[in-house]
Every structure is written in structure tokens, then in C-alpha cells.
Design a protein around this motif. Structure first.
Motif, PDB file in Angstrom:
ATOM      1  N   GLU A 136      -0.954   3.168  -6.824  1.00 49.82           N
ATOM      2  CA  GLU A 136       0.285   2.532  -6.278  1.00 49.82           C
ATOM      3  C   GLU A 136       0.852   2.990  -4.984  1.00 49.82           C
ATOM      4  OE1 GLU A 136       2.978   2.615  -9.739  1.00 49.82           O
ATOM      5  OE2 GLU A 136       1.311   2.255 -11.185  1.00 49.82           O
ATOM      6  N   LEU A 137       1.227   2.050  -4.116  1.00 43.79           N
ATOM      7  CA  LEU A 137       1.648   2.674  -2.880  1.00 43.79           C
ATOM      8  C   LEU A 137       3.022   1.654  -2.583  1.00 43.79           C
ATOM      9  CD1 LEU A 137      -1.522   2.254  -0.511  1.00 43.79           C
ATOM     10  CD2 LEU A 137      -0.004   4.300  -1.033  1.00 43.79           C
ATOM     11  N   GLU A 138       3.785   2.174  -2.233  1.00 40.48           N
ATOM     12  CA  GLU A 138       5.241   1.591  -1.878  1.00 40.48           C
ATOM     13  C   GLU A 138       5.818   1.916  -0.416  1.00 40.48           C
ATOM     14  OE1 GLU A 138       9.305  -0.218  -3.793  1.00 40.48           O
ATOM     15  OE2 GLU A 138       8.128   0.894  -4.806  1.00 40.48           O
ATOM     16  N   SER A 139       5.973   1.335   0.245  1.00 35.80           N
ATOM     17  CA  SER A 139       6.613   1.614   1.839  1.00 35.80           C
ATOM     18  C   SER A 139       5.903   2.651   2.391  1.00 35.80           C
ATOM     19  CB  SER A 139       8.111   2.071   1.635  1.00 35.80           C
ATOM     20  OG  SER A 139       8.896   1.115   0.653  1.00 35.80           O
ATOM     21  N   PHE A 140       4.584   2.508   2.650  1.00 33.32           N
ATOM     22  CA  PHE A 140       3.738   3.479   3.110  1.00 33.32           C
ATOM     23  C   PHE A 140       2.975   2.661   4.355  1.00 33.32           C
ATOM     24  CE2 PHE A 140      -0.054   6.542   2.532  1.00 33.32           C
ATOM     25  CZ  PHE A 140       0.575   7.568   3.336  1.00 33.32           C
ATOM     26  N   GLY A 141       3.368   2.853   5.615  1.00 31.73           N
ATOM     27  CA  GLY A 141       2.742   2.351   6.728  1.00 31.73           C
ATOM     28  C   GLY A 141       2.987   0.778   6.841  1.00 31.73           C
ATOM     29  N   ILE A 142       2.077   0.095   6.846  1.00 33.64           N
ATOM     30  CA  ILE A 142       1.913  -1.278   6.855  1.00 33.64           C
ATOM     31  C   ILE A 142       2.126  -1.931   5.363  1.00 33.64           C
ATOM     32  CG2 ILE A 142      -0.578  -1.532   6.796  1.00 33.64           C
ATOM     33  CD1 ILE A 142      -0.051  -3.802   8.927  1.00 33.64           C
ATOM     34  N   ILE A 143       1.874  -1.172   4.482  1.00 35.57           N
ATOM     35  CA  ILE A 143       1.831  -1.431   2.872  1.00 35.57           C
ATOM     36  C   ILE A 143       3.072  -1.611   2.510  1.00 35.57           C
ATOM     37  CG2 ILE A 143       0.756  -1.135   0.781  1.00 35.57           C
ATOM     38  CD1 ILE A 143      -1.489   0.003   2.258  1.00 35.57           C
ATOM     39  N   GLU A 144       3.644  -3.013   2.107  1.00 35.43           N
ATOM     40  CA  GLU A 144       5.105  -2.921   1.518  1.00 35.43           C
ATOM     41  C   GLU A 144       4.750  -2.381  -0.041  1.00 35.43           C
ATOM     42  OE1 GLU A 144       8.455  -6.226   0.645  1.00 35.43           O
ATOM     43  OE2 GLU A 144       7.080  -6.717   1.854  1.00 35.43           O
ATOM     44  N   LYS A 145       3.882  -2.960  -0.491  1.00 34.62           N
ATOM     45  CA  LYS A 145       3.730  -2.428  -1.978  1.00 34.62           C
ATOM     46  C   LYS A 145       2.532  -2.899  -2.499  1.00 34.62           C
ATOM     47  CE  LYS A 145       5.996  -2.454  -6.461  1.00 34.62           C
ATOM     48  NZ  LYS A 145       7.113  -2.528  -7.477  1.00 34.62           N
ATOM     49  N   LEU A 146       1.764  -2.061  -2.982  1.00 36.91           N
ATOM     50  CA  LEU A 146       0.225  -2.327  -3.913  1.00 36.91           C
ATOM     51  C   LEU A 146       0.171  -1.653  -4.961  1.00 36.91           C
ATOM     52  CD1 LEU A 146      -2.743  -3.335  -3.502  1.00 36.91           C
ATOM     53  CD2 LEU A 146      -3.078  -0.901  -2.260  1.00 36.91           C
ATOM     54  N   VAL A 147      -0.090  -2.388  -6.139  1.00 32.75           N
ATOM     55  CA  VAL A 147      -0.449  -2.087  -7.439  1.00 32.75           C
ATOM     56  C   VAL A 147      -1.871  -2.474  -7.610  1.00 32.75           C
ATOM     57  CG1 VAL A 147       0.122  -1.807  -9.940  1.00 32.75           C
ATOM     58  CG2 VAL A 147       2.063  -1.940  -7.995  1.00 32.75           C
ATOM     59  N   TRP A 148      -2.723  -1.327  -7.812  1.00 32.45           N
ATOM     60  CA  TRP A 148      -4.169  -1.710  -7.967  1.00 32.45           C
ATOM     61  C   TRP A 148      -4.652  -0.865  -9.166  1.00 32.45           C
ATOM     62  CZ3 TRP A 148      -8.433  -1.049  -3.798  1.00 32.45           C
ATOM     63  CH2 TRP A 148      -9.443  -1.603  -3.922  1.00 32.45           C
ATOM     64  N   GLN A 149      -4.819  -1.764 -10.233  1.00 34.56           N
ATOM     65  CA  GLN A 149      -5.398  -0.877 -11.573  1.00 34.56           C
ATOM     66  C   GLN A 149      -6.614  -1.474 -11.740  1.00 34.56           C
ATOM     67  OE1 GLN A 149      -2.192  -2.359 -14.384  1.00 34.56           O
ATOM     68  NE2 GLN A 149      -0.834  -0.913 -13.441  1.00 34.56           N
ATOM     69  N   LYS A 150      -7.200  -0.599 -12.757  1.00 34.28           N
ATOM     70  CA  LYS A 150      -8.567  -0.797 -13.516  1.00 34.28           C
ATOM     71  C   LYS A 150      -9.679  -0.734 -12.347  1.00 34.28           C
ATOM     72  CE  LYS A 150      -6.734  -3.747 -17.118  1.00 34.28           C
ATOM     73  NZ  LYS A 150      -6.804  -4.861 -17.868  1.00 34.28           N
ATOM     74  N   LEU A 151      -9.561   0.116 -11.219  1.00 39.88           N
ATOM     75  CA  LEU A 151     -10.655   0.460 -10.288  1.00 39.88           C
ATOM     76  C   LEU A 151     -11.999   0.461 -10.851  1.00 39.88           C
ATOM     77  CD1 LEU A 151      -7.885   1.161  -8.604  1.00 39.88           C
ATOM     78  CD2 LEU A 151      -9.439   1.515  -6.903  1.00 39.88           C
ATOM     79  N   GLY A 152     -12.961   0.113 -10.300  1.00 38.66           N
ATOM     80  CA  GLY A 152     -14.378   0.275 -10.710  1.00 38.66           C
ATOM     81  C   GLY A 152     -14.812   1.520  -9.880  1.00 38.66           C
ATOM     82  N   LYS A 153     -16.268   1.860 -10.417  1.00 35.63           N
ATOM     83  CA  LYS A 153     -16.775   2.741  -9.391  1.00 35.63           C
ATOM     84  C   LYS A 153     -17.100   2.325  -8.029  1.00 35.63           C
ATOM     85  CE  LYS A 153     -19.393   5.016 -13.369  1.00 35.63           C
ATOM     86  NZ  LYS A 153     -20.412   5.293 -14.065  1.00 35.63           N
ATOM     87  N   ILE A 154     -17.100   0.987  -7.902  1.00 38.46           N
ATOM     88  CA  ILE A 154     -17.200   0.310  -6.821  1.00 38.46           C
ATOM     89  C   ILE A 154     -16.307  -0.738  -6.275  1.00 38.46           C
ATOM     90  CG2 ILE A 154     -18.728  -1.125  -4.995  1.00 38.46           C
ATOM     91  CD1 ILE A 154     -21.268   0.445  -6.218  1.00 38.46           C
ATOM     92  N   ASN A 155     -15.705  -0.649  -5.382  1.00 40.16           N
ATOM     93  CA  ASN A 155     -14.371  -1.634  -5.071  1.00 40.16           C
ATOM     94  C   ASN A 155     -14.442  -2.151  -3.800  1.00 40.16           C
ATOM     95  OD1 ASN A 155     -12.796  -1.140  -7.690  1.00 40.16           O
ATOM     96  ND2 ASN A 155     -13.090   0.803  -6.862  1.00 40.16           N
ATOM     97  N   LEU A 156     -14.188  -3.326  -3.485  1.00 39.84           N
ATOM     98  CA  LEU A 156     -14.453  -4.028  -2.217  1.00 39.84           C
ATOM     99  C   LEU A 156     -12.927  -4.173  -1.581  1.00 39.84           C
ATOM    100  CD1 LEU A 156     -16.211  -5.212  -0.458  1.00 39.84           C
ATOM    101  CD2 LEU A 156     -16.328  -7.461  -1.413  1.00 39.84           C
ATOM    102  N   VAL A 157     -12.794  -3.936  -0.559  1.00 40.45           N
ATOM    103  CA  VAL A 157     -11.402  -4.079   0.122  1.00 40.45           C
ATOM    104  C   VAL A 157     -11.745  -5.231   1.305  1.00 40.45           C
ATOM    105  CG1 VAL A 157      -9.345  -3.145   1.208  1.00 40.45           C
ATOM    106  CG2 VAL A 157     -10.564  -1.750  -0.545  1.00 40.45           C
ATOM    107  N   ILE A 158     -11.005  -6.565   1.151  1.00 38.82           N
ATOM    108  CA  ILE A 158     -10.932  -7.325   2.084  1.00 38.82           C
ATOM    109  C   ILE A 158      -9.760  -8.031   2.672  1.00 38.82           C
ATOM    110  CG2 ILE A 158     -11.998  -9.724   2.499  1.00 38.82           C
ATOM    111  CD1 ILE A 158     -13.885  -9.224   0.222  1.00 38.82           C
TER     112      ILE A 158
END
Length: 107
Positions: free
Chosen positions: A6-28
Motif C-alpha cells: 500500500e502506497l500513498e502520497s509517495f512521489g508520482i503515486i497518489e494511492k496504490l493498494v495491491w493485494q494478493k501478489l503472486g510469485k511473479i507480477n507484471l507492472v504495465i
């Protein structure tokens, strides 16, 4: 393994909640949307936890984090990492699962 972030007010990222990450995740995403910022923040958090857990460092976890943020992001002031104009303070939470135990690191 990282389970969620969970990121909030961090640089360019206003708010990010990313749950249930797997062993491999793709960021696009388009250029300038925070992909590199996200990866650098994860790198910084994991390296900070790793160095702190070793226990052979005289610095406390906040000092280690400060140094990692400074050198990873190459910013003049750590305060420059807070999202400009945000009403919320910078927040970063990482949920780790090691042998069935969930741990949280908040900066």
C-alpha cells in the motif's frame, strides 16, 4: 515473499493498494505513471529490512531507510519524495509472508 503493498502520497503515486501478489507480477503502464518509482520503493523497503535483520549495523531501521531512500532515488531532500500538493502524509506498507507469518513495514 511480498503479499501486498500500500502506497500513498509517495512521489508520482497518489494511492496504490495491491493485494494478493503472486510469485511473479507484471507492472504495465504508460511513461511517467510510476512503474520505476514503485519498483524503487519495493527495492528500498526490502533492502532496508534485509540490512536491519542482519543485526550487524549500528544504525537503527529509520537511519537505514533514510540512507536507502537517499541513494536509491538520488534526491536532494527526502521530503522531495512526498507527492506534491497531497493532503495525506507519505505512507508505505509492505506485507511479507515468511513461513506463514505476516509482517508489516511502515514508513
Amino acid at each position: 515473499m511480498i503479499n501486498a503493498i500500500e502506497l500513498e502520497s509517495f512521489g508520482i503515486i497518489e494511492k496504490l493498494v495491491w493485494q494478493k501478489l503472486g510469485k511473479i507480477n507484471l507492472v504495465i503502464g504508460n511513461n511517467g505513471t510510476g512503474k520505476t518509482f514503485l519498483l524503487k520503493s519495493l527495492y528500498t523497503a526490502m533492502r532496508t529490512i534485509e540490512e536491519f535483520k542482519r543485526g550487524d549495523d549500528q544504525r537503527n531501521i529509520n537511519q537505514i531507510l533514510f540512507d536507502k531512500l537517499y541513494w536509491t532515488f538520488q534526491t536532494e531532500e527526502i521530503g522531495d519524495l512526498v507527492r506534491k500538493g497531497s493532503e495525506h502524509p507519505l505512507s508505505f506498507k509492505i506485507y511479507l509472508n515468511a513461513e506463514g507469518v505476516t509482517k508489516t513495514s511502515k514508513t
